[in-house]
Motif scaffolding. Structure first.
Motif, PDB file in Angstrom:
ATOM      1  N   LEU A 133     -37.164 -17.791  17.313  1.00  0.00           N
ATOM      2  CA  LEU A 133     -36.720 -17.949  15.929  1.00  0.00           C
ATOM      3  C   LEU A 133     -35.702 -16.874  15.569  1.00  0.00           C
ATOM      4  CD1 LEU A 133     -37.363 -19.568  13.280  1.00  0.00           C
ATOM      5  CD2 LEU A 133     -38.725 -17.606  12.641  1.00  0.00           C
ATOM      6  N   ILE A 134     -36.087 -15.627  15.788  1.00  0.00           N
ATOM      7  CA  ILE A 134     -35.216 -14.534  15.355  1.00  0.00           C
ATOM      8  C   ILE A 134     -33.923 -14.538  16.161  1.00  0.00           C
ATOM      9  CG2 ILE A 134     -35.008 -12.028  15.287  1.00  0.00           C
ATOM     10  CD1 ILE A 134     -37.935 -11.922  14.500  1.00  0.00           C
ATOM     11  N   GLY A 135     -34.054 -14.690  17.464  1.00  0.00           N
ATOM     12  CA  GLY A 135     -32.858 -14.657  18.301  1.00  0.00           C
ATOM     13  C   GLY A 135     -31.877 -15.731  17.910  1.00  0.00           C
ATOM     14  N   ASN A 136     -32.365 -16.934  17.820  1.00  0.00           N
ATOM     15  CA  ASN A 136     -31.439 -18.039  17.563  1.00  0.00           C
ATOM     16  C   ASN A 136     -30.898 -18.022  16.146  1.00  0.00           C
ATOM     17  OD1 ASN A 136     -31.182 -19.744  19.971  1.00  0.00           O
ATOM     18  ND2 ASN A 136     -33.402 -19.842  19.799  1.00  0.00           N
ATOM     19  N   ILE A 137     -31.796 -17.858  15.192  1.00  0.00           N
ATOM     20  CA  ILE A 137     -31.339 -17.941  13.810  1.00  0.00           C
ATOM     21  C   ILE A 137     -30.377 -16.811  13.490  1.00  0.00           C
ATOM     22  CG2 ILE A 137     -32.054 -17.948  11.406  1.00  0.00           C
ATOM     23  CD1 ILE A 137     -33.009 -20.414  12.651  1.00  0.00           C
ATOM     24  N   THR A 138     -30.719 -15.616  13.916  1.00  0.00           N
ATOM     25  CA  THR A 138     -29.856 -14.501  13.554  1.00  0.00           C
ATOM     26  C   THR A 138     -28.496 -14.606  14.235  1.00  0.00           C
ATOM     27  OG1 THR A 138     -31.891 -13.243  13.555  1.00  0.00           O
ATOM     28  CG2 THR A 138     -29.884 -12.035  13.149  1.00  0.00           C
ATOM     29  N   ALA A 139     -28.479 -15.154  15.422  1.00  0.00           N
ATOM     30  CA  ALA A 139     -27.207 -15.265  16.141  1.00  0.00           C
ATOM     31  C   ALA A 139     -26.204 -16.119  15.379  1.00  0.00           C
ATOM     32  CB  ALA A 139     -27.448 -15.848  17.525  1.00  0.00           C
TER      33      ALA A 139
ATOM     34  N   LYS B 270     -19.761 -10.385  20.986  1.00  0.00           N
ATOM     35  CA  LYS B 270     -20.602  -9.467  21.745  1.00  0.00           C
ATOM     36  C   LYS B 270     -21.984  -9.378  21.115  1.00  0.00           C
ATOM     37  CE  LYS B 270     -20.515  -4.749  23.530  1.00  0.00           C
ATOM     38  NZ  LYS B 270     -19.867  -3.442  23.393  1.00  0.00           N
ATOM     39  N   ARG B 271     -22.003  -9.224  19.803  1.00  0.00           N
ATOM     40  CA  ARG B 271     -23.284  -9.128  19.123  1.00  0.00           C
ATOM     41  C   ARG B 271     -24.017 -10.464  19.174  1.00  0.00           C
ATOM     42  NH1 ARG B 271     -25.309  -4.958  16.295  1.00  0.00           N
ATOM     43  NH2 ARG B 271     -26.900  -5.467  14.758  1.00  0.00           N
ATOM     44  N   MET B 272     -23.258 -11.530  19.085  1.00  0.00           N
ATOM     45  CA  MET B 272     -23.878 -12.849  19.217  1.00  0.00           C
ATOM     46  C   MET B 272     -24.556 -12.965  20.563  1.00  0.00           C
ATOM     47  SD  MET B 272     -23.428 -15.900  20.886  1.00  0.00           S
ATOM     48  CE  MET B 272     -21.757 -16.368  21.241  1.00  0.00           C
ATOM     49  N   LEU B 273     -23.882 -12.489  21.601  1.00  0.00           N
ATOM     50  CA  LEU B 273     -24.484 -12.587  22.931  1.00  0.00           C
ATOM     51  C   LEU B 273     -25.743 -11.733  23.012  1.00  0.00           C
ATOM     52  CD1 LEU B 273     -21.300 -12.582  25.167  1.00  0.00           C
ATOM     53  CD2 LEU B 273     -22.968 -14.415  24.957  1.00  0.00           C
ATOM     54  N   ALA B 274     -25.764 -10.638  22.250  1.00  0.00           N
ATOM     55  CA  ALA B 274     -26.976  -9.824  22.225  1.00  0.00           C
ATOM     56  C   ALA B 274     -28.128 -10.633  21.631  1.00  0.00           C
ATOM     57  CB  ALA B 274     -26.740  -8.568  21.405  1.00  0.00           C
TER      58      ALA B 274
END
Lengths: 471, 462, 627, 179, 99
Positions: free
Chosen positions: B277-283, B290-294
């Protein structure tokens, strides 16, 4: 092997096209589509002798096979796909787009994917082709087309991808419930049928949403008019003439036999959605000014009828869906080609700015009238045969409301006449609205339209040409 | 064993070479040479392992346990390292002056990675993780002209040490309950209070290992550190390190803790769901690729956690596939980011015009990350989801949730494709693309597609 | 002989294809020749077949051509049924069709779309022949829609005029509504009888069917809805007056003589069904008589000659349906026959007038044309006499048969029918007097241009005039003749249904009453029209002139709300609600992303908090499970 | 009450008290000193459990080396004041609550652990003696021992890479200012 | 002394270390709190070692010390290099990287 070639030829030709940075790539594309059309015709006749199949191991550890099967409907749709791509390249002959080699490459890749969807007899392979068809189309629709094409296509992609993912969940679930952990069609069918009614009912939507979005069925349709409007014409044709059939065909092959109890439970709801869709889309089509949107909504109505017939679950309805899928593909292609010709000549698709084309381009208008009447299922055109069987099939359905459904869906033929004739009138008749001097039709357009009109009339007069082989 | 020694020795050679090598290029050349050697040694070890019939061998009083899986995984790690260095040598050279040292640290990371896929003792797990972590703290802070790099380094150090403390507490409690550090000796059959202590220990281990693989709620460091560290070193963290730690994570839970999986399954499931949830939504909201890839690496960690939930062989196969597919694609993407002047989406505008081949391979990487069929990412996800769904129960719904999140992921991955292909602009490259780069990108893309068509290539024989 | 039947529709089709494909380069006279010769050929063959059957009724039967739809249990053959009924219609179609083709040569001479016109006309003849020859409902539907197409094309023939093409569109759509009923009827038939072939269905019906009366009524009503559309009955009649936008010969052929009688043919064809479906029959009778009166009332106050003729057609069709509804199938068919002749004649005569007037159709601009165009005047008069029902002319006999049958069924039908007949006489002679007598009211220029039409036009007029008189004598009532050749000819396929026999005196009385009243009416019209004064209409007359505002009502009730609904869907519902929901999901994700990223606030202290709270919660969850 | 019991409680009180001192004192230097005291208390516990060698090592390595390093850095930065900025009261309360919650959750789970009551404080056993540990370390645990050298090498490199001042770097804006 | 007492003591020290991490802004103190956590673990290890009569846990403690030393070396280097740039060891000012 025939079937493998049907997929391989466009695949390889497509990959080669990417490197063919030369305008002669159109010859290459034409050759490829001609070859696949010839093969499709061969396959179509070959399957009369019995189903032709191809099986090869693919991922043994998963129980996935490279297994293809051209049974009746699949053969018809493979043929349709080949013909449509052929017509597209003929119609596009004198209108090379920017980066034409990339366009050709992507088109042929999508052809491989779509053909694969129709032929796959293995669920994983089916899913593979399902996506292989989608991705090139995403690039095609995003690269060439109207101003808003990129966000619109993106929405289309995400929407269909959502469906794909839901389907993937169902695929894994079904796979894990097969006896021998296999993706083979019969194993999947067995596994699905062995599931309890409750599970089937849940699983139904997981599978159906993917197909419903692709078709599209109300209320999953909103991506469609925008995408059709914005995409370049050949892409619109691919989307509406063949990709739509993926959803219908998949429902026929991968949903109804696999989850019979789920289908029984929900068929009434889906049928009601279809009927709402038919009437809703028809009414919307009546007030459109943009030719593409009009055809787009009319397509929703037509597809709604086919889906309705699928859920009627009678043999005649299925036969009707089969032939109507072919017909709808042919007719809507003709429609789009004409719209493209009009747009190319008058630089507008807005019917308010068009009119009186019959004065300057009579041949085009003749084609328009013929295709328009095919679109509204005039007898002796192909669509009549299809719609007749669809309605008949719906009427024969075991559903308690079958007569009501048929009559309500039948209003679609009245509405269809309203918006189609309105369109013909506003485009072709009246005083010439636009004084640009235009060429009537060009040779390649004549060839493309002739193929379409010939198919319309031949199937319309003598549908046995298909039933005699497939039925 | 040979690869372990080789990696350590090569690391020392690299370290010492700093004295003799004047040119940065020479250091890179030496590192590439040594990595080729290391890959050779790994393959040698693999053939030996296969010849011996694939039986697990225990070494050093059961400290290490080598089986075909661990050896094979080590081949993959060294291969990834080689690919990484080949693609990134130029980027490493511009980070700072201590190029040879950076390479030495890379070799030490590989030592740690090797330990993580072969450990049989909690102590080795602990040492492996530390051997991997300390070089990362350093690499994160290696760009000393950049405050962000230092900040990333410090953040990583503080949070990392904190999680080390938690992990040690877990290990201590586990030892208290089991009376051993040898993970093959653990016996959860006994009743009594000690079992509860073991569970507390396991939960501590779950959260601390979640930290290392950047799973929520221990993920907070990831975006900042990945963003602040020099891009080229972020690549290591996101690929080689992450894969290695995941394998360590999986070994522990699959080989040792699986018998009491009901006790930790829910916690891991919650962590997985949160991570996805956090990874996908925040991206979605990110402006910097670069931050998106993080964030995407957090999201991908969510998928990899499925292998831990699955506790079966499918999950292990999936982990191998995932490690390869995800790492190759991520190395490729980060390398491209490292070449660009502007890390935002806008920086990618028009890349397809300027560098068509690069953009094409980038598109394949992104498709793979999004899990589109015909790319390795699809089968990686497929194996993960399948292995978990075969567990049944509420995990089925977790799979559905993961798939919905995969739809979200398409949004941010495709924005890059969107920028590259459909937006007008002049993507500015700071490091030029050589033909060798193109070749390597091509090979990477081929690997991804090959796995996507025939996944048996990397896991068929496992 | 009947094996040649395929040639009858095929010849016009060939004509259509030749003219249609080579329209660009085809010289006008060749096109005219092809158009005429093919229909003439068909007529000759039809004639041969007709007499073949007349002489040897046994030769009637089915000619199978090919399988049209063949799938599973559904089998629709493309086959023709050659029997007395179809051969009679075939004869009317090809015969009148040929005359009108001939007439068109002169009428359309100067038109740019001359070749196209003949192609369309041939197409119409083809489709109409398929309609009547079909041996099952599906093939009939092919012809049914085919004539609709031809009608659409011909109404909108002068496509540059938006009103004209709108009229074509309207005709097609109105017919489509009827067609939906037709199709439903076909599906009901298929569902309950397993076949759509007449012989099979009617054999089953005759043998006593399992289907209930309710089902039969439903089928009957559904098919009748189809007939309502095609034959312009209330409520689907409004397209026919508009259809006058087409060239006048087209109005004569399609919208008077042939196509519009398809509904009559359909019901006569299915009379066995209707005999068993009383509710449907009653509906037909009521609709028929209502239409007859209603349309006639509108015709009273129209100023456009063709409009008058159009409403007259609607009204006459009403009579035919009245006949069918009361069970007098012979009467219905007889009236079709006579009506074909005199109405075609009226239209052609009107066409001749319009031709002479240079396209002017308004009665108020005419007057005194008799002296310029004698043949037209005389033939027109004959037709008027025929339609008005003056004894001795064909219309008298056919109308009499209908009215007698209606009286036998229910006198109210008769009185209403009589009212309609009187109005018919009124409006017909109103236009006759306005056109041919009195002073010319047009412009000088028009006056100079006045002339008799060429021979290709007058010849058909003369032939039709003869037929308008003579046709009546094939169906003389028993009162007057021992033989009724029409009845005899049709009797193998048709029989009247439960018509009570009226006594001779009643019949005489009715006949006399009708004749007398009609004559009185004509005399009254003559008095009115002598003055030839045109005032603004008010009150009832205004309502009549404006056709009872039916078009406006339809617009307000159906067209406008649906379009408004469409606009609502288009602008609000589809974009804002359905699509809004879809986009809303996307926006929600982005919005929550924007919120969620704030968690990542850059503060290590906060991260520690997050981690510790996370650990505590996970621990709590994990340990709760164990306990 | 036996001496070792008294010692246990005394050392425990000292450990916890000094630990609290570490986190509560405002002056970093005091914190360091408290931490050293804590280590001494812990070493005392080691002695109680007959782990003499570890007790010594703990004092030498931790208190002697590591803490001196800390002290050194603090002095280097001149942080020996009481003026260090503090987090707000609320955050401090939250920290205490969170840490306490962690403690409580784990304690709640572990309170039922082994009640056998085995006394850990006695002089029996020789595992804590240098001889035993040496054997264990260099025989059984030789691999980790060797591996720790790798760890130290990387730490060494790290200290050098991080500590050394960078000179004459070709400027590279991409890396200096990543957006 | 039963093992429980040592577990409680060790966990108490550990918790205090966690609190320290949470409530302090000085990076060095945070780091020291982490060292406190490690020492709590060491204590527990030794207690278990005594409980089972196994040397393993004591050896483990050695390695914890080794790692702690290495970590401190690197950590302090990083803190110092940070201090060189911003002249502060306050972790609250580390917020250039966020969202």
């Amino acid at each position: 092997m025939l079937l493998v070639l049907l997929i391989l030829i466009p695949l390889i030709a497509g990959i080669v096209s990417f490197a063919w940075k030369n305008s002669s790539v159109k010859v290459w594309a034409l050759l490829s589509t001609l070859a696949s059309s010839a093969l499709a015709v061969m396959a179509f006749y070959a399957q009369k002798q019995g189903m032709i199949r191809f099986d090869a191991p693919w991922i043994p550890s998963l129980g996935a096979n490279f297994s293809l099967n051209a049974d009746g409907m699949a053969a018809v749709l493979a043929l349709l796909t080949a013909i449509i791509y052929l017509i597209i390249f003929i119609a596009q002959w004198n209108k090379p787009l920017a980066d034409f080699h990339r366009f050709v490459g992507l088109m042929l890749l999508s052809q491989a994917g779509i053909t694969g969807v129709f032929l796959a007899n293995d669920l994983l392979l089916f899913y593979f082709f399902w996506e292989l068809a989608l991705v090139p189309v995403y690039f095609l629709a995003s690269t060439w087309g109207g101003e808003k094409r990129i966000p619109v296509t993106f929405k289309f992609f995400i929407y269909t991808f959502l469906g794909s993912m839901m389907m993937l969940a169902a695929i894994i679930y079904l796979y894990l419930h097969t006896d021998n952990l296999s993706f083979d069609y019969y194993s999947i069918v067995q596994a699905g049928q062995a599931l309890g009614a409750g599970k089937q009912q849940v699983l139904f939507w997981f599978v159906f949403i993917a197909f419903a979005v692709k078709m599209p069925i109300f209320p999953f349709h909103t991506w469609q008019p925008d995408t059709y409007e914005q995409a370049a014409m050949p892409v619109t044709i691919v989307l509406s003439a063949v990709m739509v059939k993926m959803g219908l065909f998949a429902t026929f092959k991968w949903l109804i036999p696999v989850l019979p109890q789920g289908v029984d439970f929900w068929s009434n709801a889906v049928m009601i959605l279809c009927i709402i869709g038919i009437i809703y889309a028809s009414i919307l089509a009546m007030v459109q000014n943009d030719l593409k949107r009009l055809v787009a909504y009319s397509s929703i109505a037509h597809v709604g009828l086919m889906c309705l017939a699928l859920f009627a679950q009678t043999d005649i309805a299925n036969d009707g869906v089969m032939i109507q899928m072919f017909n709808h593909g042919i007719n809507i292609t003709g429609m789009w080609i004409l719209v493209a010709m009009i747009e190319h000549r008058y630089h507008t698709r807005n019917m308010k700015e068009l009119g009186g084309i019959a004065t300057v381009a009579p041949v085009m208008v003749i084609a328009l009238v013929i295709i328009a009447f095919a679109n509204i299922a005039l007898p002796l055109t192909n669509a009549f045969v299809g719609e007749f069987m669809l309605f008949h099939g719906i009427f024969q359905s075991a559903n308690p409301h079958h007569i009501l459904y048929m009559v309500l869906a039948g209003t679609g033929i009245v509405f269809g006449a309203v918006y189609t004739l309105k369109m013909v009138q506003r485009v072709a008749y009246g005083e010439l609205a636009n004084n640009t001097t235009v060429v009537d039709v060009k040779a390649n357009e004549v060839i493309g339209l002739t193929i379409i009109i010939a198919l319309i009339l031949i199937i319309g007069v003598y549908p046995d040409i298909i039933f005699g082989i497939v039925g | 064993m040979k690869p372990l020694i080789a990696a350590a020795v090569f690391g020392i050679i690299m370290m010492l070479s700093a004295v003799f090598l004047k040119e940065k290029k020479q250091a890179s050349g030496l590192a590439i040479l040594l990595l080729f050697l290391l890959l050779g040694v790994n393959i040698w070890a693999l053939t030996e392992s296969l010849q011996s019939g694939g039986v697990a061998t225990f070494l050093f009083n059961d400290m290490l346990r080598f089986d075909p899986f661990s050896v094979w995984f080590n081949v993959i790690l060294s291969g990834l390292a080689l690919l990484y260095v080949l693609l990134n040598a130029k980027h490493i050279e511009v980070v700072g002056n201590h190029v040879a040292e950076y390479y030495a640290l890379l070799f030490f990371i590989l030592v740690g990675g090797n330990l993580l896929n072969a450990y049989n003792n909690l102590l080795i797990l602990f040492l492996g993780i530390e051997i991997i972590s300390i070089p990362q703290y350093i690499l994160a802070g290696s760009d000393k002209r950049n405050l962000k790099s230092s900040e990333a380094s410090l953040k990583y150090l503080l949070t990392g040490s904190f999680s080390t403390g938690i992990m040690l507490m877990g290990m201590a409690l586990l030892f208290g309950a089991m009376g051993s550090f040898d993970i093959s000796q653990f016996d959860f059959g006994a009743d009594g209070g000690f079992n509860l202590m073991a569970i507390v220990g396991i939960l501590f281990l779950v959260v601390s290992l979640s930290f290392k693989v950047s799973a929520a709620p221990m993920h907070f460091w990831t975006p900042d550190v990945y963003d602040g560290a020099p891009t080229t070193f972020t690549t290591i963290m996101a690929t080689i390190v992450k894969s290695a730690v995941f394998v360590g994570f999986m070994r522990l839970f699959k080989d040792s803790f699986s018998s009491i999986s009901p006790n930790w399954e829910l916690v891991v499931a919650i962590i997985t769901a949160l991570t996805l949830l956090i990874g996908n939504i925040t991206a979605v909201f990110q402006q910097s690729v670069k931050r998106m890839l993080a964030y995407s690496s957090i999201a991908q960690a969510g998928f990899m956690l499925f292998a831990i939930l699955a506790v079966n062989a499918r999950g292990m196969q999936g982990m191998v596939l995932y490690a390869v597919a995800y790492s190759v694609a991520t190395i490729g993407m980060f390398t491209i980011v490292a070449k660009l002047r502007d890390y935002t989406y806008d920086g990618f505008n028009g890349l397809a015009r300027r560098e068509p081949f690069l953009a094409f391979t980038a598109a394949i990487f992104l498709l793979s990350l999004a899990g589109i069929p015909l790319t390795g990412g699809f089968f990686a996800k497929y194996y993960m989801l399948m292995s978990v769904m075969s567990q049944g129960g509420y995990l089925t719904w977790l799979v559905v949730f993961a798939l919905l999140m995969a739809v979200v992921s398409v949004y941010y991955y495709f924005r890059v494709i969107w920028a590259m292909y459909f937006k007008a602009g002049e993507a500015e490259l700071t490091v030029p693309v050589s033909n060798a780069d193109r070749l390597l990108f091509g090979i990477s893309a081929m690997i991804i597609i090959a796995i996507g068509v025939y996944p048996g290539l990397v896991m068929g024989w496992l | 002989m009947k094996d040649l039947i395929y040639l009858v529709p095929l010849l016009p089709l060939v004509g259509f294809l030749i003219n249609g494909l080579f329209w660009k380069s085809m010289p006008k006279n060749v096109a005219a020749f092809i158009g005429n010769i093919t229909v003439l050929g068909s007529f000759v063959i039809a004639l041969l077949i007709f007499f073949g059957i007349k002489n040897q009724p046994g030769t009637a039967g089915t000619v199978f051509l090919f399988d049209f739809i063949h799938s599973g249990s559904l089998s629709i053959p493309f086959a023709f049924q050659v029997d007395q009924l179809s051969s009679l219609f075939m004869l009317i179609i090809t015969g009148v069709g040929f005359l009108i083709h001939l007439y068109s040569i002169g009428y359309m001479k100067g038109d740019a779309g001359f070749v196209k016109y003949f192609a369309y006309l041939n197409l119409f003849v083809f489709a109409m022949l398929v309609l009547v020859l079909a041996n099952n409902l599906v093939v009939m539907y092919i012809g049914w829609e085919g004539v609709g197409l031809a009608s659409y094309l011909l109404i909108g023939f002068w496509y540059k005029n938006k009103d004209f093409s709108s009229a074509g569109k309207k005709a097609f759509i109105m017919n489509r509504i009827g067609d939906l009923g037709f199709l439903t009827g076909v599906f009901l038939t298929l569902y309950y009888f397993g076949s759509a072939t007449y012989s099979e269905v009617f054999t089953q019906l005759a043998a006593g069917t399992t289907a209930s009366t309710g089902v039969l009524n439903a089928i009957g009503i559904c098919l009748f809805i189809g007939a309502m559309g095609k034959s312009a009955q209330i409520p689907l009649y409004t397209w026919l007056p508009d259809a006058m936008a087409g060239p006048t010969p087209v109005s004569a052929l399609i919208h008077a003589a042939t196509m519009v009688t398809a509904g009559v043919y359909l019901i006569a064809r299915s009379h066995i069904l209707y005999n068993m479906a009383p509710a449907a029959q009653t509906l037909i009778a009521i609709t028929g008589v209502a239409t007859a009166v209603f349309a006639a009332s509108i015709a009273l106050k129209q100023y456009d000659i063709k409009k008058v003729l159009a409403y007259s057609t609607v009204s006459q069709l009403g009579y035919m349906f009245l006949a069918l509804g009361v069970g007098s199938y012979f009467g219905g068919i007889f009236h079709v026959l006579t009506h074909a002749f005199f109405k075609a004649l009226l239209f052609l005569g009107a066409g001749s007038v319009i031709h002479a007037m240079g396209g002017e159709q308004d009665l108020r601009k005419m007057g005194g044309l008799g002296k310029y165009m004698r043949i037209t005047q005389i033939t027109f008069l004959i037709a008027c006499l025929a339609i008005a029902g003056i004894p001795g002319f064909s219309g008298f006999f056919s109308k009499d048969e209908i009215l007698a049958a209606a009286y036998a069924k229910n006198p109210i039908y008769y009185y209403l029918g009589l009212l309609g007949a009187l109005m018919t006489a009124f409006y017909m002679f109103r236009i006759y007097f306005y056109i041919f007598t009195g002073k010319f009211r047009g412009t000088e220029e028009q006056k100079k241009h006045l002339h008799e039409s060429p021979a290709t036009m007058t010849f058909p007029l003369l032939v039709l005039a003869v037929l308008s008189i003579a046709a009546g004598y094939i169906g003389l009532p028993k009162l007057l003749a021992a033989h009724n050749s029409l009845h005899e000819y049709l009797s193998p396929v048709l029989s009247d249904f439960h018509i009570a026999h009226l006594s001779e005196s009643t019949e005489w009385l009715l006949m006399g009453l009708t004749g007398l009243l009609v004559v009185i009416m004509i005399a009254w019209v003559y008095l009115i029209c002598k003055k030839a004064q045109f005032k603004e209409n008010t009150g009832l007359a205004k309502a009549l002139e404006d056709k009872w505002y039916i078009d406006e009502i339809y617009q307000t009730v159906f067209e406008k709300p649906i379009l408004a609904l469409g606009r609502f869907f288009d602008r609000i519902f589809d974009r804002k609600v359905v699509d809004g929901l879809v986009n809303g999901v996307g926006r929600m994700v982005i919005w929550s992303s924007g919120r969620m990223r704030l968690l990542q606030n850059g503060q290590v202290g906060f991260y520690f908090f997050g981690m510790v709270i996370g650990i505590v919660l996970l621990m709590a969850v994990g340990l709760l499970l164990v306990h | 009450m036996q001496l070792h019991v008294i010692l246990f409680w005394l050392l425990s009180a000292m450990a916890i008290g000094c630990a609290l001192g570490v986190i509560l004192s405002r002056n970093p230097v005091k914190s360091v000193l408290f931490l050293i005291a804590t280590f001494f208390a812990i070493s005392g516990h080691y002695v109680l459990m007959n782990a003499q060698f570890l007790a010594i090592v703990n004092i030498i390595v931790y208190a002697g080396a590591i803490m001196v390093l800390f002290l050194f850095v603090i002095m280097l930065m001149n942080l020996n004041t009481d003026a260090e900025p503090q987090k707000s009261r609320i955050i401090q309360m939250a920290a205490v609550v969170s840490g306490g919650a962690l403690f409580l959750v784990v304690i709640a789970a572990l309170k039922t652990v082994d009640q056998s009551g085995q006394n850990l404080i006695d002089a029996s056993g020789d595992i804590g003696l240098i001889h035993q540990l040496g054997i264990a370390l260099f025989d059984h645990y030789v691999l980790p021992f060797e591996l720790s050298s790798v760890l130290f090498l990387s730490a060494m490199i790290g200290a050098m890479v991080i500590g050394k001042k960078e000179k004459n770097l070709n400027s590279h804006s991409n890396l200096t200012e990543s957006k | 002394m039963p093992i429980n007492n040592y577990i409680f003591l060790s966990l108490a020290l550990f918790a205090i270390g966690v609190m320290g991490v949470l409530m302090r802004r000085n990076a060095i103190i945070v780091f020291m709190s982490i060292e406190l956590m490690l020492n709590a673990v060491n204590l527990l290890m030794v207690a278990f070692s005594k409980l089972y009569g196994l040397a393993d846990a004591q050896v483990f403690v050695f390695f914890i010390m080794v790692v702690a030393a290495a970590e401190v070396a690197v950590g302090l280097a990083i803190i110092v290099s940070m201090y060189r740039k911003v002249h502060s060891v306050d972790i609250n000012i580390l917020n250039r990287l966020k969202h």
